[in-house]
Design an enzyme around this catalytic site. Structure first.
Site, PDB file in Angstrom:
ATOM      1  N   ARG A   9       0.849  -1.177   0.000  1.00  0.00           N
ATOM      2  CA  ARG A   9       0.000   0.000   0.000  1.00  0.00           C
ATOM      3  C   ARG A   9       0.889   1.234   0.000  1.00  0.00           C
ATOM      4  O   ARG A   9       1.694   1.419   0.905  1.00  0.00           O
ATOM      5  CB  ARG A   9      -0.838  -0.025   1.288  1.00  0.00           C
ATOM      6  CG  ARG A   9      -2.235   0.399   1.108  1.00  0.00           C
ATOM      7  CD  ARG A   9      -3.082   0.130   2.311  1.00  0.00           C
ATOM      8  NE  ARG A   9      -2.644   0.752   3.537  1.00  0.00           N
ATOM      9  CZ  ARG A   9      -3.454   1.101   4.516  1.00  0.00           C
ATOM     10  NH1 ARG A   9      -4.749   0.901   4.395  1.00  0.00           N
ATOM     11  NH2 ARG A   9      -3.004   1.630   5.621  1.00  0.00           N
TER      12      ARG A   9
ATOM     13  N   ASP B 226       4.638  -6.074   9.768  1.00  0.00           N
ATOM     14  CA  ASP B 226       5.701  -5.768  10.738  1.00  0.00           C
ATOM     15  C   ASP B 226       5.608  -6.674  11.962  1.00  0.00           C
ATOM     16  O   ASP B 226       6.616  -7.162  12.469  1.00  0.00           O
ATOM     17  CB  ASP B 226       5.611  -4.303  11.181  1.00  0.00           C
ATOM     18  CG  ASP B 226       6.155  -3.352  10.118  1.00  0.00           C
ATOM     19  OD1 ASP B 226       6.797  -3.834   9.161  1.00  0.00           O
ATOM     20  OD2 ASP B 226       5.931  -2.137  10.246  1.00  0.00           O
TER      21      ASP B 226
ATOM     22  N   ASP C  18       0.243  -2.924  12.255  1.00  0.00           N
ATOM     23  CA  ASP C  18       0.788  -3.326  10.962  1.00  0.00           C
ATOM     24  C   ASP C  18       1.081  -4.822  10.995  1.00  0.00           C
ATOM     25  O   ASP C  18       2.031  -5.270  11.646  1.00  0.00           O
ATOM     26  CB  ASP C  18       2.071  -2.526  10.661  1.00  0.00           C
ATOM     27  CG  ASP C  18       2.554  -2.774   9.242  1.00  0.00           C
ATOM     28  OD1 ASP C  18       2.699  -3.950   8.842  1.00  0.00           O
ATOM     29  OD2 ASP C  18       2.785  -1.792   8.514  1.00  0.00           O
TER      30      ASP C  18
ATOM     31  N   THR D 144      -0.727   7.564  -1.146  1.00  0.00           N
ATOM     32  CA  THR D 144      -2.054   7.443  -1.759  1.00  0.00           C
ATOM     33  C   THR D 144      -2.932   6.413  -1.071  1.00  0.00           C
ATOM     34  O   THR D 144      -4.138   6.404  -1.244  1.00  0.00           O
ATOM     35  CB  THR D 144      -1.932   7.013  -3.229  1.00  0.00           C
ATOM     36  OG1 THR D 144      -1.356   5.689  -3.257  1.00  0.00           O
ATOM     37  CG2 THR D 144      -1.050   7.954  -4.029  1.00  0.00           C
TER      38      THR D 144
HETATM   39  C1  PRP Z   1      -1.154  -4.460   4.386  1.00  0.00           C
HETATM   40  C2  PRP Z   1      -2.012  -5.691   4.504  1.00  0.00           C
HETATM   41  C3  PRP Z   1      -2.824  -5.636   3.248  1.00  0.00           C
HETATM   42  C4  PRP Z   1      -3.022  -4.159   3.046  1.00  0.00           C
HETATM   43  C5  PRP Z   1      -4.397  -3.816   3.523  1.00  0.00           C
HETATM   44  O1  PRP Z   1      -0.071  -4.688   3.571  1.00  0.00           O
HETATM   45  O2  PRP Z   1      -1.279  -6.860   4.668  1.00  0.00           O
HETATM   46  O3  PRP Z   1      -2.172  -6.232   2.132  1.00  0.00           O
HETATM   47  O4  PRP Z   1      -2.046  -3.492   3.845  1.00  0.00           O
HETATM   48  O5  PRP Z   1      -4.710  -2.510   3.227  1.00  0.00           O
HETATM   49  P1  PRP Z   1      -5.834  -2.106   2.178  1.00  0.00           P
HETATM   50  O6  PRP Z   1      -7.017  -2.990   2.416  1.00  0.00           O
HETATM   51  O7  PRP Z   1      -6.096  -0.665   2.548  1.00  0.00           O
HETATM   52  O8  PRP Z   1      -5.271  -2.252   0.803  1.00  0.00           O
HETATM   53  P2  PRP Z   1       1.123  -3.625   3.429  1.00  0.00           P
HETATM   54  O9  PRP Z   1       0.833  -2.669   2.322  1.00  0.00           O
HETATM   55  O10 PRP Z   1       1.389  -2.996   4.765  1.00  0.00           O
HETATM   56  O11 PRP Z   1       2.331  -4.502   2.944  1.00  0.00           O
HETATM   57  P3  PRP Z   1       3.128  -5.683   3.696  1.00  0.00           P
HETATM   58  O12 PRP Z   1       2.231  -6.882   3.709  1.00  0.00           O
HETATM   59  O13 PRP Z   1       4.299  -5.866   2.824  1.00  0.00           O
HETATM   60  O14 PRP Z   1       3.475  -5.233   5.083  1.00  0.00           O
HETATM   61  N1  URA Z   2      -2.386  -2.771   6.922  1.00  0.00           N
HETATM   62  C1  URA Z   2      -2.106  -3.267   8.157  1.00  0.00           C
HETATM   63  O1  URA Z   2      -1.142  -4.012   8.334  1.00  0.00           O
HETATM   64  N2  URA Z   2      -2.896  -2.889   9.161  1.00  0.00           N
HETATM   65  C2  URA Z   2      -3.953  -2.060   9.003  1.00  0.00           C
HETATM   66  O2  URA Z   2      -4.659  -1.780   9.988  1.00  0.00           O
HETATM   67  C3  URA Z   2      -4.231  -1.571   7.713  1.00  0.00           C
HETATM   68  C4  URA Z   2      -3.419  -1.955   6.685  1.00  0.00           C
END
Ligand code: PRP
Ligand code: URA
Length: 206
Positions: free
Chosen positions: A101, A200, A197, A105
């Site tokens: 994400r 993380d 997160d 944006t």
């Molecule tokens: C997080 C999560 C989803 C997304 C959810 O991933 O694991 O994939 O955000 O958000 P959305 O519904 O608003 O799209 P992130 O972008 O943090 O990446 P990561 O899994 O690499 O930590």
């Molecule tokens: N991605 C995450 O990991 N946590 C949230 O709450 C939203 C997006």
């Protein structure tokens, strides 16, 4: 269609995984356990075929799952749910979609994809612990459908009404299963109360 899994065992594990004091080892274990419960429910209506089995005592009619199951973790956090679903369906194939994400944006950016061809005739189960705005999940479903997938289920740990609405508006045919449907999103588009997160916390980064 969406469903929250309200079983007390799931709710108990949710209380533990949400806790800020839960470290990455325990977080990973809980993600695996919760995934098993939610996937168990998500798979309850998949089709089966009748087979004949010979037990040591007699022949009998039994049922086996009759379609390929393809699990699609959304990288990176979706990987934290893979062990859980594979312990339930060990013969599943696995496709990957890499999305993150964008911090500004809040929209998803695709950086990787590799799907087995069985997505076309099989049951595709998209896994990601967080369905927040729904952008990442919609992008993953768009990709799957563009490659011919027709039967798609989403399994997450925590979601919220905004995310569900976005996915259901874009893809009304897709079923969503979650351990919790939380209150909503904050100004940073994090789920409240959520669990922070997920990537993380699963992998010990920050
Ligand atoms: C997080 C999560 C989803 C997304 C959810 O991933 O694991 O994939 O955000 O958000 P959305 O519904 O608003 O799209 P992130 O972008 O943090 O990446 P990561 O899994 O690499 O930590
Ligand atoms: N991605 C995450 O990991 N946590 C949230 O709450 C939203 C997006």
């Amino acid at each position: 269609m969406h469903e929250q899994i309200t079983h007390p065992c799931v709710q108990h594990k949710l209380a533990l995984i949400r806790d800020i004091n839960t470290g990455h080892k325990e977080f990973r274990e809980l993600a695996t356990e919760i995934t098993m419960f939610v996937c168990y429910e998500a798979l309850k209506s998949i089709s089966v075929k009748e087979v004949e089995v010979e037990t040591p005592v007699s022949k009998t009619k039994c049922h086996k799952i009759d379609k390929d199951i393809v699990v699609i973790p959304i990288l990176r956090a979706g990987v934290g749910m893979l062990d859980g679903i594979l312990s339930l369906v060990p013969s599943a194939r696995v496709g990957f979609v890499g999305l993150y994400r964008d911090e500004e944006t809040k929209e998803p950016v695709t950086y990787y994809e590799r799907m087995p061809q069985q997505i076309r005739e099989g049951i595709c189960i998209v896994i990601d612990p967080m369905l927040a705005t729904g952008g990442s999940t919609v992008a993953a479903i768009d990709l799957l459908k563009s490659q011919g997938a027709r039967n798609i289920v989403v399994v997450c740990i925590v979601t919220c009404p905004e995310g569900i609405e976005r996915v259901e508006k874009a893809h009304p045919d897709v079923r969503i299963y979650a351990a919790s449907i939380d209150q909503g999103l904050n100004e940073k588009k994090y789920i409240v109360p959520g669990l922070g997160d997920a990537g993380d916390r699963l992998f010990g980064t920050s």
